[in-house]
Structures are given as structure tokens and as C-alpha cells.
Write a protein that holds these residues in place. Structure first.
Motif, short mmCIF file in Angstrom:
data_model
loop_
_atom_site.label_atom_id
_atom_site.label_comp_id
_atom_site.label_asym_id
_atom_site.label_seq_id
_atom_site.Cartn_x
_atom_site.Cartn_y
_atom_site.Cartn_z
N GLU A 138 0.84 -1.20 0.00
CA GLU A 138 0.00 0.00 0.00
C GLU A 138 0.87 1.24 0.00
N VAL A 139 0.34 2.33 -0.56
CA VAL A 139 1.00 3.63 -0.53
C VAL A 139 0.04 4.61 0.13
N PHE A 140 0.54 5.43 1.04
CA PHE A 140 -0.31 6.43 1.69
C PHE A 140 0.51 7.66 2.03
N GLU A 141 -0.18 8.75 2.30
CA GLU A 141 0.51 9.99 2.67
C GLU A 141 0.05 10.43 4.06
N LEU A 142 0.90 11.17 4.73
CA LEU A 142 0.55 11.85 5.96
C LEU A 142 0.90 13.32 5.77
N SER A 143 -0.06 14.19 5.96
CA SER A 143 0.19 15.62 5.76
C SER A 143 1.17 16.13 6.82
N LEU A 144 1.93 17.15 6.46
CA LEU A 144 2.83 17.75 7.44
C LEU A 144 2.04 18.31 8.62
N ALA A 145 0.85 18.85 8.35
CA ALA A 145 0.01 19.37 9.43
C ALA A 145 -0.33 18.26 10.42
N HIS A 146 -0.65 17.07 9.93
CA HIS A 146 -0.95 15.93 10.80
C HIS A 146 0.28 15.56 11.62
N LEU A 147 1.44 15.44 10.96
CA LEU A 147 2.65 15.01 11.65
C LEU A 147 3.11 16.01 12.70
N THR A 167 15.04 6.11 23.81
CA THR A 167 13.67 6.46 23.47
C THR A 167 13.57 6.69 21.97
N MET A 168 12.48 6.21 21.39
CA MET A 168 12.27 6.34 19.93
C MET A 168 10.95 7.05 19.67
N PRO A 169 10.90 7.89 18.62
CA PRO A 169 9.65 8.55 18.28
C PRO A 169 8.68 7.60 17.59
N VAL A 170 7.41 7.93 17.65
CA VAL A 170 6.38 7.20 16.92
C VAL A 170 5.32 8.23 16.52
N PHE A 171 4.75 8.06 15.32
CA PHE A 171 3.72 8.97 14.83
C PHE A 171 2.41 8.18 14.70
N LEU A 172 1.36 8.73 15.29
CA LEU A 172 0.12 8.00 15.52
C LEU A 172 -1.04 8.61 14.74
N ASN A 173 -2.17 7.88 14.77
CA ASN A 173 -3.48 8.35 14.29
C ASN A 173 -3.56 8.52 12.78
N GLY A 174 -2.67 7.89 12.05
CA GLY A 174 -2.77 7.81 10.60
C GLY A 174 -3.29 6.44 10.21
#
Length: 210
Positions: A138-147, A167-174
């Protein structure tokens, strides 16, 4: 307020900031390179991600990643690797002049060097891409505003032997959780594009260089 990352001024600023790293790393041997595709989707600045095929071998199958892969002996440099792999995985041709530069390298658990390459691929219709089903599910995008929204940012703390290690970062809710090396590269990218907005919780330590 989200900065105009895709303006001529924004591009020039980023290219200047990356010039030193690019000159130092583009021809240095590396295990792999990935493309960090900065794009416009429905007029909104975003980063493009892939979900690696579940049919791949190894521990990275089914994970969120940027397009990219192992450096080939015939590749001219890491930029060539990133662009070649993106074309092979997504059918997306990115001209070399659209590359802004090379980001700070990251290291996988085997301490192999992975070099991120930032490029502006411009307006993008995801339906026009031709993902290779052997490599991409799959291919998807996350907007900079979301990130850049703090409610979509998290961190995972790792311990070993009962002691805190890192500690490692994680980006959620996409559509999918962005973690691991892909999250670290995302963090580097946000720090470059929006330094006045993105305030990371941590600085990811680099492994010692030989």
C-alpha cells in the motif's frame, strides 16, 4: 502556522542546510538508501509512505517505510540508489534535480548505515502510482500538518536488563503507525522543514562512526 515548505525560499533554505551533509555522504559507502518524498496531495504538503509487502522475507515485511532499498554496486551514489528504488517500487520517476539533499544517516539493529534522501516530488495523485506488489502492499501519505500536531506524536521507551536504554519517536493516528527507523527519519525531516514548530522530545543518539 504551517510554514510554506514548498516555496522557493523554503527549498533554498533546506538545500543550504543539507549541502554539507550531502557533499560528505552522497558518495560514501552505505548499506541502503531511502527517498523521503515531499509532495502535494490535493494541494496539501505531505510525506509519502509505503507499507512493505507481507510477501517479503525478513523482519521488515509489513512495516511502514519510505521507498528505498539496498545500494547496488552499479549505483553512482546513495541519491541514485534512492531514486532507482523509488522507480522500481512505485513506478515514480523523480528527476535528480528535485533532490534537496541528504539527511543524517540512521543505523539499523545490525549497525548498517541507511541514508535518507529528501526530494520534492511535487503534486501527486496516489492513484497514478504503480506499486510493485512484490515489494509494496500500500501507498499512503501523511500531511505535514498531521505530523506536526502533538496529539499525533508519541515516544516509546526501551529498557534492557531493567535499565532505561533509549527512546524512539512514533507517529500516531494515521492509516498505520509510523515507528522505527522510518519515524526517526520523519523526525529529522520535520526538524528541517519546520524547526520553529516541531520540538522533539529527544535527540536520537548516533552510533559511533568508524
Amino acid at each position: 502556522m504551517l510554514p510554506d515548505c514548498l516555496s522557493a525560499e523554503g527549498e533554498q533554505r533546506c538545500r543550504q542546510l543539507l549541502a554539507g551533509t550531502t557533499a560528505r555522504l552522497r558518495s560514501r559507502p552505505a548499506a541502503a538508501a531511502v527517498l523521503v518524498p515531499l509532495c502535494l496531495v490535493r494541494g496539501v504538503p505531505a510525506l509519502l509512505y509505503t507499507l512493505r509487502s507481507s510477501r517479503l522475507r525478513g523482519r521488515h515485511k509489513g512495516q511502514v517505510s519510505f521507498p528505498g532499498g539496498k545500494c547496488d554496486p552499479d549505483d553512482q551514489d546513495v541519491i541514485h540508489t534512492a531514486l532507482r528504488e523509488t522507480q522500481e517500487e512505485l513506478g515514480l520517476e523523480v528527476p535528480k534535480e528535485h533532490v534537496w539533499g541528504v539527511l543524517q544517516p540512521v543505523y539499523d539493529p545490525a549497525k548498517a548505515t541507511v541514508v535518507p534522501v529528501l526530494a520534492n516530488v511535487g503534486p501527486l495523485d496516489l492513484q497514478s502510482l504503480r506499486p510493485n506488489p512484490e515489494e509494496v502492499d500500500e501507498v499512503f501519505e501523511l500531511s505535514l500538518a498531521h505530523l506536526l500536531q502533538t496529539q499525533n506524536q508519541g515516544y516509546t521507551h526501551f529498557c534492557q536488563g531493567g535499565h532505561f536504554r533509549y527512546t524512539m519517536p512514533v507517529f500516531l493516528n494515521g492509516p498505520y503507525r509510523v515507528w522505527g527507523l522510518t519515524a526517526i527519519i520523519t523526525e529529522f525531516t520535520l526538524k528541517l522543514l519546520a524547526p520553529d514548530i516541531y520540538q522533539p522530545y529527544l535527540v536520537v543518539p548516533e552510533l559511533p562512526r568508524n
